[in-house]
Design an enzyme around this catalytic site. Structure first.
Site, mmCIF file in Angstrom:
data_model
loop_
_atom_site.group_PDB
_atom_site.id
_atom_site.type_symbol
_atom_site.label_atom_id
_atom_site.label_comp_id
_atom_site.label_asym_id
_atom_site.label_seq_id
_atom_site.Cartn_x
_atom_site.Cartn_y
_atom_site.Cartn_z
ATOM 1 C CG ASP A 540 61.348 -17.332 -9.432
ATOM 2 O OD1 ASP A 540 62.104 -17.001 -10.356
ATOM 3 O OD2 ASP A 540 61.230 -16.686 -8.368
ATOM 4 C CG HIS A 543 69.217 -21.706 -6.480
ATOM 5 N ND1 HIS A 543 68.627 -21.243 -7.638
ATOM 6 C CD2 HIS A 543 69.747 -20.614 -5.865
ATOM 7 C CE1 HIS A 543 68.788 -19.946 -7.718
ATOM 8 N NE2 HIS A 543 69.467 -19.534 -6.657
ATOM 9 C CG ASP A 667 66.198 -14.540 -15.801
ATOM 10 O OD1 ASP A 667 65.486 -13.538 -15.626
ATOM 11 O OD2 ASP A 667 65.979 -15.641 -15.260
#
Length: 1524
Positions: A540, A543, A667
């Site tokens: 999760d 980045h 999402d």
């Protein structure tokens, strides 16, 4: 097993992986393939071979370091590197073999000694080894993965799980993606984890129950599992962080956030006092927002005085400065300011003051007033500026004020920008939260919903009573993922740039576990719990994960589960940045989203990107880019995944990261929101047909109306939801399973063709090996306003099509919300009849009609008759076997033949092949096709002109076979190879036109590799195992030597002969040049082991000896021309090489040759009865050359005149050669001819240069003295061995001198006549005309020339003498001369033929120029500056030899050349390596212009250019100097 699973990683000269063509920002990925049946736990799963270029700079005292564990049981520690010494080699690539035992992310770097003799390291490079996933004990390929995401809290009680997951499995999914199953925080979001070490108590009684239930359910339904791991934050109400607040970012752990915390508190206070300030508490329009923002400026920004955090307080500093000035002046000394700081430059002075006198050496963001200057240090600086301590304070103060203002100016600018950004960000956030249509429209501003979200979680620590504010997590638009936005490197919290998650506290790891031990330990345990239970992780917020944290936790996870499958969704905005995360963390798959497509065209692009390789893709082959191990016949299928028959392992090269293509994620907004509910079906089918892992979210198949809120949604999934496309998903997943089952390598075997036509997208999936495949027609429905459209009938050439199923999805009424359950938009999945299919024996045509409405799909199975596994095996096998028995002349015909040669062989009827819109190939043979095809193959460039040409007809297919007819008739074994080629070409003609480039390139490539291998197999053992560069050089021997109809070595028989160069010097009388042949002799014949060819060329030229010379132009002995003074000396050197190195080479001395001309040198025709009427031995020929020179040679060329040479003046045909018996030097020529290799005659009447040699080089040429000395040394040695009876020669005056005496005379005089000393005071020791010296420390090019200044020119001829007779040279003189030449006349590929400082230097050769320029017109400057390649070979040989013998650090203790000198030599041949790789002629050019610039009038491949570099390697293998 490990050997078969060998993977080869080639490294460049700088140590980085050699990149594949056409792949940018790729990752080094090991193949994802099943372990063999014989694998046992503890066996290596791969064998990694690092391959380093021979003598590359990194091999100099080099060590390779890799963190691959050395055995199965050693735990992986990414910081623990094992050292592997790099054993330097000059002619063989270096291989370091390391077993790979487990999947994961690994790395290597290299330490080596640079040019400054300092040990340096390369950067660290990464490679990933994928996990081996198994489902029900069967290997699951990545491209067979079908994932469904589920939000666990919506499944309901555990009693629902069995049926729920049974339904998912029934749809064909084989992996479940669980959102986090841990205990949730107060927001109830699965991603706001309250306790990482405890499973959700609302679902599971305890951790044990959770483990048992999850395991049993997944096992029952043959499902793998994937879970999110949340490492970046914890729930805002997590108890554990309240006890360990140092795990978060606060005023103590992150003092740079103090200002941000103060601002956040002030904003909350402002939000709570809106009524008190008479400001609106409901924002209904832009006016309300402007009023709020004005109030915010007044009551928040202006009140905070945030500038105090940024700048240096001038008032305080000046006051303190004044105090110290008056109190401590005597103890303060001036400061030593560096000379680089200009005291009269206020910016310089301010920068120095900031770095020297501030506490942090820079401005920081901390507490108010943290930015200050040490007044004592500042005074010291000012005393230095004014050069006195006795200076008035007012002056001091003004200067100090000026310095502080200069320091503060950029800080105020930063402050101003930050304030502007704060206001803008707050305004935009309020607008989103309360006004914008896409926002939540929170309504009234109150304590529950303040004006903006709080950036910090505030609490009181129970154990200490201390108040804390910890930074909440979030994300930033366009932020640098490698910069922690909560660290001191960022001001994002102060600038309000974070899109904050108020329910999540951002975790502060630091750089290592000791920076926050409780946090690292907790997260390690959490990660290991997840790894022990689940098959994979979805990282999760990957980045935003600090790389060192991700590395550590994944390493710990892989200790528990080595075959952990890791996926991530990266929002870095950069493929280059994605690459860093994928490499470092060992991410196996990146998530990509179909719902991101905003129209059908964009969806088509995404499908194309993830669909697989295009149909008809070209099969990668090594071709000419690799060294071929040719010391033995290759073992079939020695390595995995290989189409080549050569023993080359699978290449580890950069690839695009593997994709998990999601039709919709948890999402994403749903099709009902972004497009239409009907588009659910075509979108899903398009994704399913892609050659990637695929996935979906539960609710997509069921047509959920909208994206569900993970925080606020409390309803549950239904257990009997039959709405939607589940039936079709099951069929699509079954197809994917079938595709995976029939494939060895889905990445390569499965290919696709995608066509977009307005509302339609079609995909053809094709197995390149079996010929079977699938075809999909999908009609999208992005909106409800699409007009009518009927797809143009798809035509599948050469393909039989069978309809499998067709469906359309229709909306069936309006959506009705349920209070308890999550339900979908009502739909009907309607089966459609088969579209019309017409097959006419050649192609299938599919027609659809109006019934195929938007939201429809049709699926067909396909088969291409005749394209199957048997064809795949047939075309790729047998070339090596078919090449058995081919000799090198056969291979010359198969591989090469330039245009003049092919025309000669066919009596003018056949030429090299011309490809329309591409051009004419340089060779008729396979090398011509290899040159044209190799980059097309490596880049898989199916749109290339060549591929179009192959699709359009069979011309090229017929050509490559039929051109061999003329050669097969004259060969014993070539017909066998031609038959192999013919049968393969005939077989592939049956394939559809769109597959022809694939098969043609494959057949040509396999044939080329087979022929190349057979040629190398015919060479000496050293070349069989040498580098690609050495092998490529050696193959020019095959390129240059072949049978010709119009010329030979003798007039009456067709003996294969060597061309001087291609194509200019390949044909008829221009093919064989005496000088070129014997300069090329050693490299192309002796080094390669072609001793019979070597012998034939010696005998052929010996027959034509006349005047004591061999011909310049042989013309098969028919009309030889004798205008070369140097050819005889290179001829004698060649005989010496043959005697020394050929088996029983000395026996050639007794070989008898029939002489072309009578002994009195009378010119007669070759068919005159006197021709070839008497014979002499080679021993006699050697002596005849020496004795004729000793006596003196003088003649006028036979048939002199315009017909013999149209450019030469009358006097030029007079040839004279003699020995200067004062010195022993051989000399000759005149100003009217040019008898050495620098033989350009002026040709321009316009410029007046016609008949005036560019470089006459009359007198004693330096290289001839070395060759003469070598010849005398040779015969004197033979005499001492009883193999040469001649001992003396006669001078012109009738006196005699012994051969030993002549050798000694030359030895005694050479340096005296040729060396130009560095110190003019030494001139009296040598023969020097001081007035003509241009450069010192050189060896003259000539002695006693007609233009004396030409004696003193620096040219690259002296190294020839150095190689032939190193004993002539004083070592220190030789070394300095070589180093000078290295610096002044060595180019990237060749040697400048004249010193650039010389007045006559003209480095650009253009033979077609006809100007008034006497120096350059008609190319008269051929040898006046252009850089010739063959002399480089002699230069580099002498450079190595004299450094090895006489320079320090150039020998090892064992007496071999050191890595230092070998890397220096290797550095100097990189231009040649590059040239031969890139040249379409697969050779080295004759010459270049200045600095290696291409010369278009140069012969593109020249025999001596390649040969003289092969000599370098042969020296190291065999020369007596190196054999110690």
């Amino acid at each position: 097993m490990a050997q078969k699973r060998t993977v080869l990683l080639r490294l460049s000269n700088t140590g980085e992986p050699v990149n594949s063509e056409g792949v940018n920002n790729g990752v080094l990925l090991f193949p994802s393939i099943a372990l063999p049946n014989e694998y046992k736990l503890g066996d290596p799963i791969f064998q990694l071979h690092f391959q380093l270029n021979a003598a590359s700079p990194i091999t100099r005292n080099g060590q390779l370091f890799s963190n691959l564990p050395q055995d199965f049981n050693t735990p992986f520690d990414r910081h623990q590197y094992n050292e592997y010494n790099i054993e330097s080699s000059f002619h063989q690539d270096i291989t370091i073999k390391i077993p790979v035992y487990k999947p994961g992310s690994y790395s290597y770097y290299i330490s080596y000694e640079n040019d400054d003799s300092k040990q340096v390291e390369t950067e660290t490079f990464y490679f990933n080894v994928p996990p081996n996933l198994k489902l029900n004990n069967e290997y699951l390929a990545f491209n067979a993965i079908n994932i469904e995401s589920v939000v666990s809290k919506w499944i309901g009680p555990v009693s629902n799980w069995d049926k729920f997951f049974g339904n998912i499995a029934d749809k064909g999914y084989n992996m479940i993606h669980f959102t986090p199953l841990q205990s949730r925080g107060e927001s109830n979001s699965p991603y706001s984890i309250y306790d990482q070490l405890k499973f959700d108590p609302e679902i599971f009684a305890n951790n044990e129950e959770a483990t048992n239930l999850i395991t049993s359910i997944l096992t029952k339904y043959n499902l793998l599992s994937l879970t999110d791991v949340v490492w970046n934050h914890t729930a805002n109400n997590s108890d554990w962080i309240k006890e360990f607040p140092d795990a978060g970012y606060n005023v103590k752990t992150a003092p740079h956030l103090i200002a941000a915390i103060e601002l956040d508190s002030k904003l909350l206070e402002f939000s709570s006092k809106l009524s008190e300030y008479n400001l609106p508490t409901n924002i209904n329009n832009e006016h309300d927002l402007r009023v709020i923002m004005n109030g915010l400026s007044n009551f928040v920004i202006d009140d905070l005085n945030l500038w105090e955090y940024y700048v240096f307080d001038k008032v305080d500093i000046l006051q303190d400065l004044k105090k110290h000035y008056y109190d401590r002046t005597s103890t303060i000394s001036p400061v030593d300011i560096p000379a680089t700081v200009k005291l009269d430059n206020i910016k310089d002075l301010a920068d120095f003051t900031l770095s020297y006198a501030s506490a942090n050496a820079k401005a920081i963001l901390g507490e108010r007033g943290d930015n200050t200057l040490d007044s004592v240090k500042l005074l010291g600086i000012l005393f230095t500026v004014f050069k006195s301590k006795e200076i008035e304070f007012s002056i001091i103060s003004r200067k100090a004020e000026q310095i502080i203002d200069t320091i503060n100016a950029p800080l105020y600018a930063i402050y101003d920008d930050d304030i502007h950004t704060i206001k803008l960000q707050v305004e935009n956030r309020i607008k989103y939260l309360r006004l914008e249509e896409g926002g939540p429209k929170l309504g009234e501003i109150n304590d529950k919903n303040p004006l903006t979200e709080s950036y910090f979680t505030r609490f009181t620590q129970k154990s200490t009573g201390e108040e804390w504010a910890l930074a909440n997590n979030g994300w930033i638009w366009g932020g640098n993922p490698l910069v922690d936005f909560a660290s001191s490197q960022s001001r994002a919290y102060l600038r309000r740039e974070v899109i904050v998650w108020s329910d999540c506290v951002k975790l502060r790891y630091g750089e290592k576990p000791s920076d926050s031990p409780q946090l690292w330990d907790r997260m390690k345990k959490y990660t290991q719990i997840c790894a022990s239970l689940f098959n994979g992780f979805r990282i999760d917020n990957c980045h935003s994960t600090p790389l060192q944290v991700g590395e550590y936790l994944l390493d710990e996870a892989r200790k528990v589960n080595p075959n952990l499958y890791v996926v991530a969704e990266l929002f870095t905005g950069s493929e280059e940045m994605d690459k860093i995360f994928v490499e470092r963390l060992g991410i196996n798959t990146l998530i990509r989203e179909a719902m991101q497509a905003w129209n059908v065209q964009e969806l088509s692009r995404l499908v194309h990107k993830h669909g697989g390789r295009p149909i008809g893709s070209l099969t990668w082959l090594p071709l000419d880019d690799f060294a071929f191990p040719a010391n033995k016949e290759p073992v079939k299928d020695k390595y995995l995944d290989s189409y080549t028959e050569i023993e080359i392992p699978k290449i580890l090269s950069r690839q695009a990261p593997h994709a998990l293509f999601m039709d919709c994620t948890h999402d994403n907004e749903t099709p009902n929101q972004k497009r239409t509910p009907e588009d659910t079906l075509p979108n899903a089918a398009l994704v399913a047909f892609c050659s990637s892992a695929i996935g979906s979210v539960y609710g997509y198949d069921e047509i959920f109306p909208r994206l569900l809120n993970l925080v606020t949604e409390h309803r549950q999934y239904t257990l009997d939801d039959s709405n939607g496309i589940g039936i079709v998903k099951k069929k699509l997943h079954a197809i994917r399973k079938e595709l995976a089952a029939e494939s060895n390598d889905v990445l390569r075997d499965h290919e696709m063709y995608i066509h977009h036509e307005d509302q339609y997208i079609t995909i053809q999936r094709h197995n390149a090996r079996t010929g079977k495949g699938w075809f999909l027609i999908a009609r999208s429905k992005f909106n409800n306003y699409q007009g009518p459209q009927i797809l143009n009938p798809p035509v599948l050439s050469g393909t039989i099509v069978k309809h499998e199923f067709s469906y359309t999805l229709k909306k069936d009424g309006d959506f009705v919300e349920s209070d308890k359950f999550l339900t979908g938009v009502p739909t009907i999945l309607e089966e459609l009849p088969s579209p019309h299919i017409e097959y006419n024996g050649k192609e299938s045509i599919i027609s659809i009609d109006e019934s195929f409405i938007p939201g429809s799909i049709a699926v067909f199975s396909t088969e291409i008759p005749g394209v199957d596994l048997s064809l795949d095996h047939f075309v790729k096998e047998g070339a090596i076997e078919a090449s058995l028995g081919l000799d090198l002349y056969d291979l010359n015909a198969i591989l090469y033949k330039s245009s003049p040669e092919e025309l000669d062989a066919s009596a003018g009827t056949e030429n090299v092949y011309t490809i329309p819109n591409y051009g004419t190939l340089v060779y008729a043979g396979l090398e011509g096709w290899n040159t044209a095809l190799k980059h097309v193959i490596w880049q898989n460039n199916l749109g290339h002109t060549i591929c179009d040409h192959i699709r359009q007809g069979e011309w090229a297919l017929d050509y490559i076979v039929n051109r061999l007819d003329k050669y097969a008739k004259l060969s014993k074994n070539l017909g066998k190879f031609q038959d192999w080629l013919r049968t393969r070409i005939e077989a592939i003609k049956k394939a559809p036109y769109f597959l022809r480039p694939h098969y043609f390139a494959l057949v040509v490539g396999i044939a080329y590799e087979g022929a190349r291998f057979r040629a190398l197999r015919s060479f000496s053992p050293e070349i069989q195992m040498a580098t690609n560069f050495v092998q490529s050089l050696a193959l020019t021997s095959v390129q240059m030597v072949g049978k010709m109809n119009n010329t030979s070595l003798i007039p009456f028989d067709q003996i294969p002969c060597i061309a001087a160069g291609l194509p200019h010097f390949s044909n008829d009388y221009m093919r064989c040049w005496g000088r070129d042949v014997f300069i090329s002799f050693r490299g192309l014949f002796i080094v390669t082991g072609r001793f019979d060819d070597a012998k034939q060329h010696i005998l052929g030229f010996a027959k034509t000896l006349k005047h004591g010379l061999i011909p310049n132009l042989l013309d098969a002995g028919r009309n030889p021309r004798y205008n070369a003074r140097d050819a005889a000396w290179f001829f004698l050197q060649a005989i010496q090489e043959y005697v020394t190195y050929a088996p029983d080479g000395i026996e050639i001395l007794d070989e008898k040759v029939k002489r072309r001309f009578p002994l009195d040198d009378t010119w007669i025709a070759y068919d005159d009865e006197r021709a070839f009427s008497y014979e002499t031995s080679i021993r006699d020929v050697i002596y005849e050359i020496l004795s004729r020179h000793a006596k003196g040679i003088k003649y006028r060329e036979a048939n002199a005149g315009h017909n013999l040479d149209s450019q030469m003046k009358y006097e030029g045909f007079d040839v004279e050669v003699a020995v200067d018996w004062e010195t022993g030097l051989v000399r000759g020529g005149s100003q009217f001819n040019c008898g050495t290799w620098m033989d350009k005659m002026g040709e321009s009447e316009k410029s007046g240069s016609k008949g005036v040699p560019g470089t006459p080089r009359d007198g004693a040429a330096v290289e001839l003295q070395g060759l003469l000395k070598s010849a005398l040394r040779f015969v004197n040695k033979l005499h001492s061995q009883g193999s040469f009876e001649y001992t003396e020669v006669e001078k012109p005056d009738g006196s005699k001198i012994s051969l030993k005496g002549w050798e000694q005379l030359l030895q005694d005089n050479f340096e005296k006549q040729f060396f130009v000393p560095i110190d003019p005071n030494d001139d009296d020791k040598y023969v020097i005309n001081k007035s003509l010296v241009n450069r010192r420390g050189i060896y003259k090019d000539l002695y006693g020339s007609g233009k004396e200044y030409e004696d003193y020119q620096l040219r690259p001829n002296f190294p020839i003498a150095m190689v032939a007779a190193p004993e002539l040279f004083t070592p220190e003189h030789a070394l300095s001369a070589l180093r000078l030449a290295d610096a002044t006349i060595r180019g990237p590929v060749g040697m400048s033929t004249l010193d650039p400082s010389d007045y006559n230097y003209r480095p650009y050769y253009n033979n077609s120029e006809d100007s008034y320029d006497f120096a350059t017109s008609k190319g008269r400057n051929y040898h006046q500056g252009p850089e010739w390649v063959w002399v480089f070979g002699y230069f580099i040989r002498s450079y190595l030899l004299f450094h090895y013998l006489h320079a320090s650090d150039c020998q090892t203790k064992s007496g071999t050349p050191s890595a230092q000198i070998l890397t220096e030599v290797n550095k100097r041949i990189q231009g040649h390596n590059k040239w031969i790789k890139e040249s379409p002629w697969a050779g080295l050019t004759e010459l270049t212009n200045k600095n290696g610039e291409v010369c278009h009038d140069s012969s593109p491949t020249q025999a001596w250019s390649s040969s003289c570099l092969l000599d370098l390697y042969y020296d190291l293998w065999n020369d007596e100097h190196y054999q110690r």
